[in-house]
Design a protein around this motif. Sequence first.
Motif, PDB file in Angstrom:
ATOM      1  N   ILE A 125      33.296 -30.998 -22.326  1.00  0.00           N
ATOM      2  CA  ILE A 125      32.369 -31.635 -21.383  1.00  0.00           C
ATOM      3  C   ILE A 125      31.450 -32.608 -22.112  1.00  0.00           C
ATOM      4  O   ILE A 125      31.131 -33.682 -21.590  1.00  0.00           O
ATOM      5  N   ALA A 126      31.034 -32.258 -23.325  1.00  0.00           N
ATOM      6  CA  ALA A 126      30.143 -33.132 -24.092  1.00  0.00           C
ATOM      7  C   ALA A 126      30.860 -34.354 -24.629  1.00  0.00           C
ATOM      8  O   ALA A 126      30.279 -35.446 -24.697  1.00  0.00           O
ATOM      9  N   THR A 127      32.111 -34.195 -25.023  1.00  0.00           N
ATOM     10  CA  THR A 127      32.839 -35.273 -25.696  1.00  0.00           C
ATOM     11  C   THR A 127      33.386 -36.298 -24.720  1.00  0.00           C
ATOM     12  O   THR A 127      33.335 -37.514 -24.983  1.00  0.00           O
ATOM     13  N   PHE A 128      33.917 -35.850 -23.605  1.00  0.00           N
ATOM     14  CA  PHE A 128      34.632 -36.741 -22.692  1.00  0.00           C
ATOM     15  C   PHE A 128      33.842 -37.974 -22.266  1.00  0.00           C
ATOM     16  O   PHE A 128      34.373 -39.099 -22.326  1.00  0.00           O
ATOM     17  N   PRO A 129      32.579 -37.847 -21.813  1.00  0.00           N
ATOM     18  CA  PRO A 129      31.888 -39.053 -21.330  1.00  0.00           C
ATOM     19  C   PRO A 129      31.757 -40.153 -22.382  1.00  0.00           C
ATOM     20  O   PRO A 129      31.716 -41.341 -22.035  1.00  0.00           O
ATOM     21  N   TRP A 130      31.677 -39.775 -23.651  1.00  0.00           N
ATOM     22  CA  TRP A 130      31.531 -40.778 -24.710  1.00  0.00           C
ATOM     23  C   TRP A 130      32.814 -41.554 -24.965  1.00  0.00           C
ATOM     24  O   TRP A 130      32.768 -42.650 -25.547  1.00  0.00           O
ATOM     25  N   LEU A 131      33.945 -41.025 -24.547  1.00  0.00           N
ATOM     26  CA  LEU A 131      35.226 -41.696 -24.802  1.00  0.00           C
ATOM     27  C   LEU A 131      35.703 -42.518 -23.608  1.00  0.00           C
ATOM     28  O   LEU A 131      36.732 -43.188 -23.709  1.00  0.00           O
ATOM     29  N   ARG A 132      34.977 -42.481 -22.513  1.00  0.00           N
ATOM     30  CA  ARG A 132      35.408 -43.216 -21.316  1.00  0.00           C
ATOM     31  C   ARG A 132      35.396 -44.721 -21.520  1.00  0.00           C
ATOM     32  O   ARG A 132      36.145 -45.445 -20.857  1.00  0.00           O
ATOM     33  N   SER A 133      34.571 -45.217 -22.432  1.00  0.00           N
ATOM     34  CA  SER A 133      34.485 -46.666 -22.686  1.00  0.00           C
ATOM     35  C   SER A 133      35.200 -47.021 -23.985  1.00  0.00           C
ATOM     36  O   SER A 133      34.727 -47.835 -24.767  1.00  0.00           O
ATOM     37  N   TRP A 134      36.345 -46.424 -24.198  1.00  0.00           N
ATOM     38  CA  TRP A 134      37.056 -46.627 -25.463  1.00  0.00           C
ATOM     39  C   TRP A 134      37.381 -48.084 -25.739  1.00  0.00           C
ATOM     40  O   TRP A 134      37.368 -48.525 -26.897  1.00  0.00           O
ATOM     41  N   GLN A 135      37.637 -48.870 -24.686  1.00  0.00           N
ATOM     42  CA  GLN A 135      37.940 -50.287 -24.929  1.00  0.00           C
ATOM     43  C   GLN A 135      36.778 -51.001 -25.602  1.00  0.00           C
ATOM     44  O   GLN A 135      36.988 -51.835 -26.494  1.00  0.00           O
ATOM     45  N   GLY A 155      28.516 -39.084 -30.473  1.00  0.00           N
ATOM     46  CA  GLY A 155      27.511 -39.796 -29.680  1.00  0.00           C
ATOM     47  C   GLY A 155      26.805 -40.895 -30.450  1.00  0.00           C
ATOM     48  O   GLY A 155      26.828 -42.064 -30.050  1.00  0.00           O
ATOM     49  N   PRO A 156      26.174 -40.564 -31.580  1.00  0.00           N
ATOM     50  CA  PRO A 156      25.437 -41.592 -32.320  1.00  0.00           C
ATOM     51  C   PRO A 156      26.307 -42.743 -32.818  1.00  0.00           C
ATOM     52  O   PRO A 156      25.919 -43.912 -32.723  1.00  0.00           O
ATOM     53  N   MET A 157      27.484 -42.430 -33.348  1.00  0.00           N
ATOM     54  CA  MET A 157      28.313 -43.489 -33.933  1.00  0.00           C
ATOM     55  C   MET A 157      28.965 -44.366 -32.866  1.00  0.00           C
ATOM     56  O   MET A 157      29.019 -45.590 -33.011  1.00  0.00           O
ATOM     57  N   LEU A 158      29.445 -43.758 -31.793  1.00  0.00           N
ATOM     58  CA  LEU A 158      30.005 -44.587 -30.731  1.00  0.00           C
ATOM     59  C   LEU A 158      28.906 -45.382 -30.038  1.00  0.00           C
ATOM     60  O   LEU A 158      29.146 -46.501 -29.574  1.00  0.00           O
ATOM     61  N   GLY A 159      27.715 -44.821 -29.984  1.00  0.00           N
ATOM     62  CA  GLY A 159      26.574 -45.577 -29.451  1.00  0.00           C
ATOM     63  C   GLY A 159      26.284 -46.807 -30.288  1.00  0.00           C
ATOM     64  O   GLY A 159      26.000 -47.890 -29.750  1.00  0.00           O
ATOM     65  N   GLN A 160      26.361 -46.672 -31.603  1.00  0.00           N
ATOM     66  CA  GLN A 160      26.155 -47.832 -32.476  1.00  0.00           C
ATOM     67  C   GLN A 160      27.282 -48.852 -32.314  1.00  0.00           C
ATOM     68  O   GLN A 160      27.046 -50.064 -32.336  1.00  0.00           O
ATOM     69  N   ALA A 161      28.507 -48.360 -32.167  1.00  0.00           N
ATOM     70  CA  ALA A 161      29.624 -49.284 -31.938  1.00  0.00           C
ATOM     71  C   ALA A 161      29.391 -50.082 -30.660  1.00  0.00           C
ATOM     72  O   ALA A 161      29.586 -51.311 -30.631  1.00  0.00           O
ATOM     73  N   HIS A 162      28.968 -49.404 -29.601  1.00  0.00           N
ATOM     74  CA  HIS A 162      28.652 -50.105 -28.351  1.00  0.00           C
ATOM     75  C   HIS A 162      27.559 -51.150 -28.595  1.00  0.00           C
ATOM     76  O   HIS A 162      27.663 -52.291 -28.123  1.00  0.00           O
ATOM     77  N   TRP A 211      32.118 -27.826 -32.563  1.00  0.00           N
ATOM     78  CA  TRP A 211      32.605 -29.086 -31.998  1.00  0.00           C
ATOM     79  C   TRP A 211      31.562 -29.720 -31.081  1.00  0.00           C
ATOM     80  O   TRP A 211      31.504 -30.950 -30.954  1.00  0.00           O
ATOM     81  N   LEU A 212      30.726 -28.912 -30.461  1.00  0.00           N
ATOM     82  CA  LEU A 212      29.590 -29.480 -29.727  1.00  0.00           C
ATOM     83  C   LEU A 212      28.662 -30.203 -30.696  1.00  0.00           C
ATOM     84  O   LEU A 212      28.210 -31.320 -30.415  1.00  0.00           O
ATOM     85  N   MET A 213      28.366 -29.599 -31.843  1.00  0.00           N
ATOM     86  CA  MET A 213      27.512 -30.250 -32.844  1.00  0.00           C
ATOM     87  C   MET A 213      28.172 -31.514 -33.403  1.00  0.00           C
ATOM     88  O   MET A 213      27.497 -32.511 -33.692  1.00  0.00           O
ATOM     89  N   PHE A 214      29.483 -31.485 -33.553  1.00  0.00           N
ATOM     90  CA  PHE A 214      30.233 -32.667 -33.991  1.00  0.00           C
ATOM     91  C   PHE A 214      30.021 -33.813 -33.005  1.00  0.00           C
ATOM     92  O   PHE A 214      29.812 -34.967 -33.407  1.00  0.00           O
ATOM     93  N   GLN A 215      30.056 -33.515 -31.720  1.00  0.00           N
ATOM     94  CA  GLN A 215      29.799 -34.564 -30.738  1.00  0.00           C
ATOM     95  C   GLN A 215      28.375 -35.072 -30.838  1.00  0.00           C
ATOM     96  O   GLN A 215      28.141 -36.285 -30.850  1.00  0.00           O
ATOM     97  N   MET A 216      27.425 -34.161 -30.931  1.00  0.00           N
ATOM     98  CA  MET A 216      26.020 -34.560 -30.939  1.00  0.00           C
ATOM     99  C   MET A 216      25.642 -35.310 -32.217  1.00  0.00           C
ATOM    100  O   MET A 216      24.856 -36.258 -32.171  1.00  0.00           O
ATOM    101  N   GLY A 217      26.206 -34.884 -33.346  1.00  0.00           N
ATOM    102  CA  GLY A 217      25.833 -35.503 -34.613  1.00  0.00           C
ATOM    103  C   GLY A 217      26.682 -36.685 -35.019  1.00  0.00           C
ATOM    104  O   GLY A 217      26.248 -37.505 -35.838  1.00  0.00           O
ATOM    105  N   GLY A 218      27.891 -36.797 -34.461  1.00  0.00           N
ATOM    106  CA  GLY A 218      28.794 -37.860 -34.872  1.00  0.00           C
ATOM    107  C   GLY A 218      29.264 -38.738 -33.740  1.00  0.00           C
ATOM    108  O   GLY A 218      28.995 -39.932 -33.696  1.00  0.00           O
TER     109      GLY A 218
END
Length: 252
Positions: free
Chosen positions: A185-195, A130-137, A121-128
Motif C-alpha cells: 500500500i505504501a509503495t504503489f502510489p509512488w510508482l504510478r508516475s513511472w513515466q 519516496g524521497p528519491m522518486l520525489g527528487q526525480a520528479h 519494506w515499509l521503511m525502505f519505501q519511506m527512506g528510499g
Amino acid sequence: MPPSFRLKCRDYELKHKVTPLSAIDVYSWPTPNGHKVHIMLEECGLAYRAIPVNIGAGEQFRPDFLAISPNNKIPAIVDPDGPDGAPISLFESGAILVYLASKTGRFLPASDRAKFEVLQWLMFQMGGVGPMLGQAHHFRLYAPEKIPYAIDRYTNEARRLYGVIDRRLSQSEWVGGAEYSIADIATFPWLRSWQNQGIVLDEYPHLKRWFDTVAARPAVQRGVQVLAHLRKPITDDKARENLFGSTQYQRH
C-alpha cells in the motif's frame, strides 16, 4: 475539525454513512503519501472524511493544521476513537499505516518474523522510494533549471530502486512477503508516475506483474480517486513558492 479544511458535500459521508463521532478525519491532498492513507482506509472499510489541505495554496502552514502535523506535511489523521477510547491525532504516512493496521488487525502480520519483514519494506519505501522518486520528479519536471547532473543522479537512483523492488518480487508475491500488506500500500502510489521518473515499466517484469495486480484492486482504485479532482498542474509562482520555495524553511 478546522472548518476551512472541510470538504463540503463529499459523497464519502453518504457512501460510508459516517457521523462526526465515528469518522476518521483525514487531512490530505492527492499525492502519493496522501493516497497511501486513502487506500488503506478503503481497504480496511473504515469510515472517514477526506479534508483537503491545498499544499499549493499554502494551507499546510496554517496553525490549525500544524497543531496536528507539526512537520507541515500531509497526510495527518484525527481518529475520535483512539486506542484508549480517546481521540488521537497522527502525522507521517508510514506511522498512520501502522496505526490503522493495528486498529483493524489487517495488512500487518501478527507473527514477529512476518511483521518485521513487512516493516523493513515499509521503511525502505519511506527512506528510499519516496524521497528519491520525489527528487526525480522535482528535477525532471519542476526544477526551474534543468540540471543534467541532478536529473541523471535521481533518474539513475529511481532505476536502481525499481530494480531492487523487481528482484524482491521475483522471489515474493508481494513486497512485504507472502501476503498483501501495508508495504504494498505504501509503495504503489509512488510508482504510478513511472513515466515521469524516467522508467520503462516493461523492463521490470516482476514489478509490472505486481503493479497491475495492485492497480486492479477495487479499494486501490477508489483510494487513488480521493480528492483527485482537486489536483491541478503546478503552473503559478505562488504554488511553486509554497511547494518548493523559501516558505518551507520559515518558522511557523
